[in-house]
Write a protein that holds these residues in place. Structure first.
Motif, PDB file in Angstrom:
ATOM      1  N   GLU A 287      -1.113  -6.787   5.260  1.00 25.54           N
ATOM      2  CA  GLU A 287      -0.203  -6.002   6.099  1.00 25.54           C
ATOM      3  C   GLU A 287       1.263  -6.162   5.688  1.00 25.54           C
ATOM      4  OE1 GLU A 287      -2.457  -5.345  10.278  1.00 25.54           O
ATOM      5  OE2 GLU A 287      -1.573  -7.339  10.028  1.00 25.54           O
ATOM      6  N   ARG A 288       1.498  -6.814   4.578  1.00 26.96           N
ATOM      7  CA  ARG A 288       2.819  -6.848   3.946  1.00 26.96           C
ATOM      8  C   ARG A 288       2.690  -6.503   2.463  1.00 26.96           C
ATOM      9  NH1 ARG A 288       6.502  -6.647   8.069  1.00 26.96           N
ATOM     10  NH2 ARG A 288       5.918  -8.155   9.699  1.00 26.96           N
ATOM     11  N   GLY A 289       1.673  -5.722   2.159  1.00 24.29           N
ATOM     12  CA  GLY A 289       1.367  -5.432   0.764  1.00 24.29           C
ATOM     13  C   GLY A 289       2.094  -4.241   0.181  1.00 24.29           C
ATOM     14  N   VAL A 290       2.859  -3.521   0.998  1.00 22.49           N
ATOM     15  CA  VAL A 290       3.659  -2.392   0.514  1.00 22.49           C
ATOM     16  C   VAL A 290       5.128  -2.763   0.661  1.00 22.49           C
ATOM     17  CG1 VAL A 290       4.261   0.034   0.827  1.00 22.49           C
ATOM     18  CG2 VAL A 290       1.893  -0.724   1.134  1.00 22.49           C
ATOM     19  N   THR A 291       5.882  -2.576  -0.400  1.00 23.62           N
ATOM     20  CA  THR A 291       7.307  -2.922  -0.406  1.00 23.62           C
ATOM     21  C   THR A 291       8.137  -1.675  -0.616  1.00 23.62           C
ATOM     22  OG1 THR A 291       6.798  -5.107  -1.321  1.00 23.62           O
ATOM     23  CG2 THR A 291       9.082  -4.331  -1.499  1.00 23.62           C
ATOM     24  N   PHE A 292       9.126  -1.457   0.252  1.00 27.38           N
ATOM     25  CA  PHE A 292      10.080  -0.373   0.062  1.00 27.38           C
ATOM     26  C   PHE A 292      11.236  -0.891  -0.775  1.00 27.38           C
ATOM     27  CE2 PHE A 292       7.887   1.763   3.536  1.00 27.38           C
ATOM     28  CZ  PHE A 292       8.006   3.093   3.171  1.00 27.38           C
ATOM     29  N   LEU A 293      11.378  -0.340  -1.975  1.00 22.97           N
ATOM     30  CA  LEU A 293      12.466  -0.714  -2.861  1.00 22.97           C
ATOM     31  C   LEU A 293      13.760  -0.031  -2.460  1.00 22.97           C
ATOM     32  CD1 LEU A 293      10.455  -0.456  -6.191  1.00 22.97           C
ATOM     33  CD2 LEU A 293      10.760  -2.456  -4.712  1.00 22.97           C
ATOM     34  N   SER A 294      13.638   1.066  -1.728  1.00 18.16           N
ATOM     35  CA  SER A 294      14.752   1.801  -1.140  1.00 18.16           C
ATOM     36  C   SER A 294      14.184   2.536   0.067  1.00 18.16           C
ATOM     37  CB  SER A 294      15.367   2.778  -2.159  1.00 18.16           C
ATOM     38  OG  SER A 294      14.505   3.885  -2.367  1.00 18.16           O
ATOM     39  N   PRO A 295      15.007   3.220   0.881  1.00 21.12           N
ATOM     40  CA  PRO A 295      14.438   3.942   2.027  1.00 21.12           C
ATOM     41  C   PRO A 295      13.379   4.976   1.657  1.00 21.12           C
ATOM     42  CG  PRO A 295      16.808   3.712   2.291  1.00 21.12           C
ATOM     43  CD  PRO A 295      16.490   3.217   0.916  1.00 21.12           C
ATOM     44  N   ALA A 296      13.321   5.398   0.392  1.00 22.48           N
ATOM     45  CA  ALA A 296      12.372   6.438   0.001  1.00 22.48           C
ATOM     46  C   ALA A 296      11.432   6.018  -1.119  1.00 22.48           C
ATOM     47  CB  ALA A 296      13.119   7.700  -0.423  1.00 22.48           C
ATOM     48  N   LEU A 297      11.670   4.873  -1.747  1.00 18.78           N
ATOM     49  CA  LEU A 297      10.879   4.434  -2.894  1.00 18.78           C
ATOM     50  C   LEU A 297      10.056   3.209  -2.503  1.00 18.78           C
ATOM     51  CD1 LEU A 297      10.322   4.821  -5.959  1.00 18.78           C
ATOM     52  CD2 LEU A 297      12.180   3.197  -6.383  1.00 18.78           C
TER      53      LEU A 297
END
Length: 256
Positions: free
Chosen positions: A166-176
């Motif tokens: 449940e923390r496996g997706v990282t937002f590198l920016s608000p859209a990426l």
């Protein structure tokens, strides 16, 4: 004339108001679409990365975006058996069959699922390890099947074939955003489907699917192909080799 102009302006505003704003689009891709298994294969991983756009531009909004990445592996008939102890031995008491269920299942999100969607919405959208295997209709006529499903999930989690991060997706920016898909050494060969869902405010804004394949290479692939395409010859060759090595062992280790 003035009244006609005002009426025309009102009509134009009404027309613009009736045109819905263009929703976000989701652009996602994989780092590779093929994972090769050789004799020294100990597991691998591939990356999912994507961009949220509106009107061809990256976009941020008041409600934060949420991403759910679900990977479903090859489907098989899975059987869960309940054992009961009778005296000194254990016997199979009852069982449940789960047809067309994925042997491999991975769910990754940027935050806990309960913070993204409600329980009803998670069941409807098939989010989470328990919900991802539900049928599209969503009806289970066997009211006792829940504990068998839980046992199936626990068993495959122990084999690292069912994964929840449940923390496996990282937002590198608000859209990426990006995520990693872990493929264990015990992963079955075959096609894998990757489903990416974009949420905001608990609602699905966009959905995209892609796929990759896990295949055997080298001698492993040749042996697997021979076993499926020529089973009789493969079995005969296996028996001959077993006899040959048995005879060599008696020759090498015999006592004069």
């Amino acid at each position: 004339m003035r009244r006609a102009a005002l009426a025309l302006a009102a009509a134009c505003l009404a027309t613009l108001a009736s045109v819905p704003a263009k929703a976000e689009t989701l652009i996602a891709a994989l780092s590779t679409h093929r994972i090769a298994i050789a004799s020294n294969f100990t597991g691998d991983q591939l990356a999912v990365f994507g961009l949220v756009e509106r009107d061809g531009r990256s976009v941020a909004r008041a409600d934060p975006h949420d991403i759910v990445v679900t990977v479903r592996g090859p489907q098989r008939m899975l059987i869960v058996r309940e054992k009961e102890r009778v005296g000194p031995i254990w016997i199979n008491r009852s069982q449940r069959r789960f047809p067309d269920r994925s042997i491999y299942l991975s769910v990754a999100t940027n935050r806990p699922i309960k913070e993204i969607v409600s329980e009803d919405a998670a069941r409807r959208d098939r989010i989470g390890l328990a919900n991802a295997q539900r049928s599209q209709a969503g009806f289970d006529f066997d009211f006792d099947i829940g504990r068998y499903r839980d046992a199936l999930i626990r068993t495959l989690e122990g084999k690292q074939l069912y994964l929840l991060d449940e923390r496996g997706v990282t937002f590198l920016s608000p859209a990426l955003f990006s995520s990693q898909i872990k493929i264990p050494a015990t992963a079955p060969t075959g096609p894998y489907e990757v489903e990416i869902l974009l949420y905001a405010g608990g609602s699905v804004l966009a959905r995209q699917t892609t796929n990759f394949e896990v295949v055997k290479t080298g001698a492993e692939q040749s042996m697997a192909s021979a076993a499926h395409e020529r089973p009789f010859l493969y079995g005969l060759a296996t028996a001959v080799l077993a006899l040959l090595f048995g005879w060599l062992a008696t020759v090498i280790f015999r006592r004069d």
